[in-house]
Structures are given as C-alpha cells and as structure tokens.
Scaffold this active site. Structure first.
Site, short mmCIF file in Angstrom:
data_model
loop_
_atom_site.label_atom_id
_atom_site.label_comp_id
_atom_site.label_asym_id
_atom_site.label_seq_id
_atom_site.Cartn_x
_atom_site.Cartn_y
_atom_site.Cartn_z
N ASP A 115 0.86 -1.18 0.00
CA ASP A 115 0.00 0.00 0.00
C ASP A 115 0.91 1.24 0.00
O ASP A 115 2.12 1.13 0.26
CB ASP A 115 -0.89 -0.04 1.24
N PHE B 1 -18.78 7.43 3.09
CA PHE B 1 -17.74 7.02 2.14
C PHE B 1 -17.58 5.51 2.15
O PHE B 1 -17.71 4.86 3.19
CB PHE B 1 -16.41 7.68 2.54
#
Length: 923
Positions: free
Chosen positions: A125, A270
């Site tokens: 990531d 979200f």
C-alpha cells in the site's frame, strides 16, 4: 518453504523404509529356507511360525519397527522449536524497535519464518505504508484560484527555506497552534468575505464524521476516522470555520466567531466503491444543501456543467498538486428544495428497510441525489514519505525482489511518490501508462508495451518470439528476453479489464517484465485479485504489506502478510503474520531474519536427514550378517537416546544460531538473498545428496569395524570380536562422526554451540560408562548385564584406531569436496566471507604500516584530488548500487552463470501450465 518441503518428503522416505523392509524380509525367507533349517535342533521356530515365508513376513514388520528412525517423526517438534527461536529473534531485535511509538517488531506466527527468505514479490500500500500518514493541509483551489504557493518579488515560487513567516492565526482563539500555512492571501480572502471561500471552508467543517472533544474552554481535540478528515477539519478550524460539536441530528460550527447550528438531515458515507462522502444539512434560514467531497475521477463526472474556464483551471490545479505528490479531493455542493428532499428521504428510508439488495438500492438512491452538483474547488494534502523508504526499496530491488504498489490515490500522486521513493527513476528505459476505458483499449496498450520491450531489447536472437496473443497453455517468457528497465502504471478502471479471465495472463506477463508496477485508484478487492493472480501463475513467494483496514484482504491473500502499526488502527496488524511500525524495517526482516531463517532451516534439515540415515542404515547392513533376524547393532538404550540426547541439542543450536555472514554483510550484499528465491539450499537434489552421504557413512561405519574385528585381538591375545564390543565401537564411531560433521556444518560458533556439541559427546561417554557399571548392575541386574564392557572395549588401542580410521574416512571426502568447491566454484556467501577476510588483513597491515611510518614533512595533504572526484556520481544516486555491483564483479563467472541458469529454469517451470504450484497454507 524448506521445512514444509521436508515434511512433504515423508511419504517418499516411508516408501524407502518399506523397500528396505521388503528386501530384508525376502532375505530372511531365503535364509530360513536355505540355511535356517539346519539349526532347527537348537534354534527352532516359534509355534506360530510354520514356514520360511511366514518368518519373512514377521521379519518385515520387525525391520519396519527397527528402521523407523529414517522417518522424520521428531523433525516436526524440532522444526517448531527452531521456528519459535527465530520468532523470538524478530521480537527481540532492537534495530526494528521504534523509539517514537515504543513499538517493537512482532512475529505473530512461527510457521513462515523461512519463507521470509524466499520472497520474490512485495505488494505494498502507499498511504501509511510508504508514507507517514500524517496529513498536512498544503494547498487548495477555490473557484479557479490556487492557494498555498508563496512567490517572491520576481514571481517565482519560494522554496521552503526561503519562505517568510507562516500565516498568523492569532485572530482566531480556537485555532490549532500546530497548524502551519504559508499563503496569507487565503486568510485575506476569508476576512474579505469572499462567498466562495466561505462556502469552501463551510463544506470542510460540515462534511465529515469527525468527533470533537473539548476538555478545557477553547481546547478542541478532534478524533477523525482518517488522517485526511482530521487535516481538512483542522484547516477549516484555523481559517475561522470551527467545528465545535455534533449530535445525531445537528452540527454546531463557529463561523468567524458566530456559533451556527445546522440540522443534519443525512450522511451519505464514504466507501471504497463510491469514493466520496456527502452530507445533507439545513441551515438556520431553512435552506437545504448537499455538500460532497471525493475523488476527482468520480466527482467531476457528477457536476452540473460549469463554465469551461472553472473546470479547466481546477483540473490543471489538480494535476499540478498530484504532480507534487499531494493527495487531492474535489469539493462540490448542490441546493435541494424541500419537496424533492422529502420525497428522496422517503425513498431512502424504504431502501434502508429493504430485505434484499439493500446496499444496491441505497447506492442507487445516493447516486441520484449526488448528481448535477456545483464545483466548489479542490484540496491538496501532503503525506510525506517515511524515513528510509527510498533506501529500503533500492536495497530490496537489488535483492531481485519486485515491488508492486497498489494504492487508491490518483495516478499522478502515485507516480510522483514512485519517483520520490526511487521505484521509478529517470534512468528507466520507459514507463508504460495504461489508462484504457475498454477491454480493447487495455489489451492494445498492454500489447504495445510488450512489443516495445521486445523490439528495444532485440530479443529475437535470444530465442524469444513475440506473440501478440498469449495463450494460457504456454506463456512466452518475456522476463528472459527483455533488456533494460521498465515500469508499468495502470489505473483502477483499466485494471478491472486487465484482471478479466481472457486478459489476466497478458497483464501478468507485461507486469512481470517490468522492474516496478504501480496500480492506482484500486479497490481493496482489486488489491487481493492482483496478489491472487501472481500466486496463481508464478511459482514465487508473495508478501503484502499495509497499514489499514482496506489492506486486510491483500494481506490475507499473500503468502506472508505484514502489518504496519500506523495511524489507521490495528486491523492490518491483527490480520498480519508480522508487524512493525515503519516500512524501512522490512529490509531487515527479509534480508537478515528471513535469509538467516531460511539458511538455518535448510542446514538443519540436511544434517537431520544425514544423521538419521547414517544411524539407521547400519541396521540394514547388519541384517546381511545376522541371518536377517532383525537383531539390532546398538543396545536399546543407545537407540532411545540417540535422537533425544546425543544429537538433538547440537543440531537445534545450529538451526537457531547459525549464520553464514554477519548481518551487516547481509544488508551490504543483497544478492545473497537470491539462493532463497531459487530454493537452492534445500530441494530434492540437496535432499538426495544428504541421503547419499548418510548411506555412505553407514557403510563405512559398519564395514570398517566389522573388517577390523574379524582379525583383531585384545592385549592379552584373546579374540576382540564380540557383539557388545562391536556395538560399543560402532556407536562411539557414529557419535564422534556426526559431532565432527556438525562442527564442519556450523558457520557461526557461539558458546552454546560449543557447549552442546562437546557436551553431547561428554554425556554420551558418561551414560555409556554408567550403563556398564557395577552400580547399575547391582540395582537392575536383568537390564544391565554387560558389566565393564565399555571400559574393557575402549581400553583397547585397536578400538580407538578403528574409531579414528572410521572418522577420517567418513569426514575427509566431505572436507575435500568443500575445499574444491570453495576453490573452483564458490557461491556468493563464500565470496563475501573472503572479501571480509581480506578487509581484516588489510586493516591489520594498515595499522602496522602506521606504526612504522616515517616522521617528517609531507608534500601535500588530501584536501584535493589529483583526478576528477565522485561528486556527480554521489549526487546522481547511482552509488547506491556500488556494493552489489562490486560483489557481482568479484564473484566468479561460473557462479553467476549457474544462478542465472537456475533462474531461467525456474522461470520456465513457472510459465508452464503446471507452474502455478500452490504454496503451503499459513499455519
């Protein structure tokens, strides 16, 4: 993994045991039929035995019991002990301890330590893993005007060291004193009452899920779900729009000193698919407005057609911010009338209560209201790289580990971070960017990339033929053919097409031919799919590293999962196999702990099988001289104690503490990591070599004493040969030989190794003499009948000469072979040890020369060189490769070509239809 491979060899070893049992059983049946019948008078068969065939059948099971020590039953326990020791070394490593966070490295499993030394692909990531995940509000774009840059009198951007004092927020008593911003024009726009600027910060103060805590009057503490939200709300707070408190139905904001309470009507939260968040609020005047913030790729398609100039300038600002490595969000709003909102809220309630497809229905309702919005501006947040990330990536790349970054950030942001952390360099031949929106576009871009790589490397002469349409039955090995360094950047919607069944092989082959791969705007599911794709078709160990909940699926999919204990909670840590606080510790985890664990486990396995076969096969040879009667060579106590006492601790010490080179050299020469990737230290070839050495030792161990005892006499002239004396001689020879052998195998001697090896020898002689002593005979006359046998046998010089001869003949071929290999075909660790020895000698000579050096005037100092220096080389960063390049040039050509040929063989097997052999599951 090497240990798992050894356990998988157990069926083959058991088959070998059965074969030996069958051979000896057949021998027993033949002997009983041809010879045994002559001894029926004084050696009759048991009543249950009525034929030579049945005697052979019983003999088979007897030999299965006697020879069962070739099956590595105790191996399971020993492997777990060694793995536990390796895990503790990781936990105790002070160089992987983060003083700032007081967080140590933690091995959360004990079954994957040796796989850390075999990793070929790392999936990482970006946010919080490569970067610090400490967000700072850096720039913004409001109504087409960019704020955040500071310009000098000539109109040039001022660098950080040249900037004036930061903006003074003393007018705001609720401002966060830690917040710094350099462009005072933004604060002036707020004070001047610019409506767009006010609406911009009003959105930031309302559209979030932050919780506020006020411990003392005016001291606000924000608790945010993500650092991005915290940074945006803090920015609004400093510019006069202070989020003060919230209830389930209201949000209170102090706007330039005035407290205003908004009615919170809805939160459209979200998620990784929506990539945006909205709130619907009613202001004190009763006006309903939707505020939305989200990714530019999502929000720009949902805007009311604004003036082309505003859209163009905001897009330019977004690209500029992303080019600077900043994380961007687009802000928009939409006014709703009362009647529409009431009808929409009713349908939203119905969707939330639906029994089936609830998520899809809510997504459709949200999609409807989040359309035709008005563009307000964009934010840019800075997330700096963690310390040591570029050096770590450079070192892992030199170790032939491929690093893929899978991030949800904008493409330009990810590419900029790629250059910052040295994944992407200006020296690369080309960086391919795949942005196609359809299957055909993505396939065409991938094919063009492969064709460019093949054409630029002129690979036709190397046996490579370019195929436009790769088939799953036979992958063309681009990895062998490509010359030069390439990188691949692909965004989320293109990756969705590339991962489809009919194109995944083309994507994989293209990506694997590149030195670096960056996937942008990807979802957590896509991260896991990319990892699964590599696991499926590449015979390689994969490692995934991340810090947040969105990385959990990727971490769980990879062979090895590493969690960063950062700013986004501990979900990634809880799902991982190993955890620490900074990405830079990954190089030490792999190049030191992983490589050592693999080396130690391989050496342990080789020696374990060797000593067991050397011990057990003596019974096999003895069977041909005892009428295949299943009589053992050794006494029962030696058989019991051999693996438990005499040989267990030395091999455990080697498996826990051994090293080939010091940790500094492991980091200095990352090429040492490659043997683990190729599994050179323990494979079927190495296994059969160990077995062959064990069988060779057992042959000499039996036949040399047998031949000596046939003619030897004692000091008094009596015959030396008797069963117990022979057993003591063979057993003593065996313990000494395997102890000398482990001394040769040990590369790093500690006090524990010395104590265990020589202590085991001492314990053997102590127990041997004790079992043949008068004391034990007096206590247990039926168990220890051979009083004084050991003392009498070992008092004979002939016996010690036999033991010395057996030891020499068993060990000398091993010493000779290793000497020749070291001289003619050294491996990389041998070369590194040699260079280390040369350095020590040079340092010693240098110290001697300094002591005898003449005194007197010197012609010149060393302030200036007589030739061009290395300043340009150092500034270019290319000297980062110096140590590895020096090693590769120092190592022999035969060693290099040997490793390369093995790598090509492995690549061929990985690209074959059966190349996707699954790795053992995590324990």
């Amino acid at each position: 993994a090497s240990a798992s491979s050894a356990l998988f060899l157990s069926p083959q070893i058991f088959g070998f045991l059965v074969c030996m049992g069958v051979i000896l059983a057949i021998g027993n049946a033949i002997w009983e039929h041809e010879v045994g019948t002559r001894f029926q008078v004084y050696l009759p068969w048991d009543e249950a035995v009525d034929s030579a065939f049945f005697s052979g059948f019983l003999s088979f099971w007897s030999y299965i019991i006697i020879l069962n020590t070739v099956v590595p039953i105790s191996l399971y326990v020993s492997v777990e002990v060694i793995r536990l020791g390796h895990s503790y070394f990781i936990n105790w490593d002070k160089k992987m301890f983060c003083m700032k966070k007081r967080t140590p490295a933690e091995a959360r499993t004990t079954t994957l330590n040796e796989e850390l030394g075999q990793v070929e692909y790392i999936f990482s990531d970006k946010t919080g893993t490569l970067t610090q995940n400490i967000m700072v509000f850096n720039k913004c774009s409001i109504n087409g005007h960019s704020y955040g840059d500071v310009f000098d009198v000539l109109g040039h951007k001022a660098e950080l060291g040249e900037r004036p004092e930061p903006v003074d927020f003393s007018f705001n008593p609720l401002a966060d004193k830690k917040f710094l911003f350099w462009d005072s024009s933004l604060l002036e726009a707020v004070k001047m009452g610019d409506p767009h600027t006010h609406e911009f910060f009003r959105l930031l103060s309302l559209c979030h899920t932050v919780m506020s805590e006020e411990k003392n009057e005016g001291e606000l503490y924000y608790k945010a779900q993500s650092p991005d939200e915290g940074a945006l709300v803090t920015a609004a707070r400093n510019f006069g729009f202070v989020f003060r408190s919230r209830t389930p139905k209201t949000i209170t904001v102090h706007e330039l000193g005035t407290a205003i309470t908004y009615q919170l009507l809805a939160i459209l939260d979200f998620n990784n698919i929506r990539k945006r968040m909205s709130v619907i609020v009613r202001n004190p005047e009763g006006k309903i407005r939707l505020y939305c913030k989200g990714a530019d790729t999502i929000l720009l398609d949902r805007l009311h057609p604004p003036t082309q100039e505003l859209l163009s300038s905001t897009t330019d600002h977004l690209n500029e911010y992303a080019g600077d490595g900043l994380r961007t969000l687009v802000l928009a709003y939409k006014d709703l009338d009362e009647e529409y909102y009431e009808e929409w809220a009713r349908r939203r309630l119905q969707a939330s209560l639906a029994q089936d497809s609830r998520e899809d229905r809510l997504a459709s309702i949200y999609e409807e209201v989040e359309s035709d919005m008005m563009l307000l501006g964009a934010t840019a947040i800075e997330d700096k790289l963690q310390q040591g990330v570029p050096e770590t990536i450079a070192l892992l790349t030199l170790a032939n580990i491929k690093i893929w970054v899978l991030t949800g950030d904008k493409q330009e942001t990810a590419v900029n971070i790629g250059y910052s952390c040295k994944m992407l360099t200006d020296d690369m031949t080309e960086v391919f960017v795949v942005t196609g929106h359809t299957v055909l576009e993505v396939r065409e871009e991938l094919r063009k990339a492969r064709k460019k790589m093949v054409d630029s490397s002129h690979a036709v002469g190397n046996g490579f033929t370019y195929q436009g349409n790769l088939s799953s039955s036979k992958l063309t090995s681009v990895l062998e053919a490509v010359a030069g360094e390439y990188a691949l950047v692909i965004n989320g919607h293109s990756l969705a097409h590339a991962l489809e069944a009919d194109m995944e092989l083309e994507f994989l082959e293209t990506a694997c031919a590149c030195k670096a791969v960056i996937c942008c705007r990807v979802t957590p599911l896509q991260k896991a799919q990319v990892v699964e794709l590599v696991k499926k078709y590449k015979k390689a160990v994969t490692l995934a590293i991340g810090d947040g909940a969105n990385d959990v699926s990727m971490i769980k999919t990879a062979h090895i999962g590493v969690g960063i204990s950062g700013q986004e909670g501990i979900q990634a840590v809880l799902a991982s196999d190993y955890s620490f606080s900074q990405f830079k510790f990954l190089q030490r985890l792999l190049l030191v702990h992983g490589r050592w664990s693999y080396l130690r486990m391989c050496k342990f396995l080789c020696y374990f099988f060797y000593k067991n076969f050397a011990f057990t096969m003596v019974h096999f040879w003895f069977g041909f001289f005892c009428g295949f009667s299943a009589q053992t060579v050794y006494d029962q106590y030696f058989i019991t104690l051999y693996n438990i006492v005499y040989t267990s601790l030395p091999v455990l010490a080697m498996g826990v503490f051994d090293q080939d080179v010091p940790e500094q050299r492991s980091m200095e020469y990352p090429k040492l990591y490659e043997p683990g990737q190729l599994n050179l230290l323990f494979n079927k070839r190495e296994f059969f070599i160990c077995i062959a050495q064990g069988i060779y030792t057992s042959v000499l161990m039996f036949f040399i004493p047998y031949g000596v005892f046939a003619e030897a006499t004692r000091d008094d002239g009596t015959q030396l040969a008797d069963y117990q004396s022979f057993a003591v001689t063979v057993a003593t020879s065996l313990v000494i030989v395997v102890s000398v052998q482990i001394g040769l195998d040990t590369g790093y001697w500690t006090a524990i190794n010395h104590f265990f090896i020589w202590g085991s020898l001492a314990v053997y002689f102590a127990i041997l003499f004790a079992m043949h002593s008068n004391g034990l005979f007096d206590m247990f006359p039926n168990q220890f009948r051979f009083v004084g046998n050991a003392q009498n046998t070992l008092a004979q010089p002939t016996v010690w000469l036999t033991i010395a001869l057996t030891t020499a003949v068993c060990i000398m071929p091993v010493v000779a072979f290793r000497f020749l290999r070291l001289s003619l075909k050294p491996d990389l660790s041998d070369t590194v040890r040699y260079t280390q020895l040369v350095r020590k000698k040079q340092k010693a000579q240098h110290r001697c020369m300094r002591r005898v050096g003449r005194t007197g005037s010197r012609r010149s100092g060393y302030a200036f060189s007589h030739q061009e220096g290395f300043g340009e080389l150092i500034m270019s960063g290319k000297n980062m490769r110096l140590s590895s390049l020096a090693l590769s040039s120092f190592s022999t050509r035969s060693s290099s070509s040997w490793i390369e040929s093995l790598r090509r063989k492995k690549s061929d097997s990985a690209n074959s239809p059966s190349g996707g052999a699954e790795k053992p599951l995590k324990g």
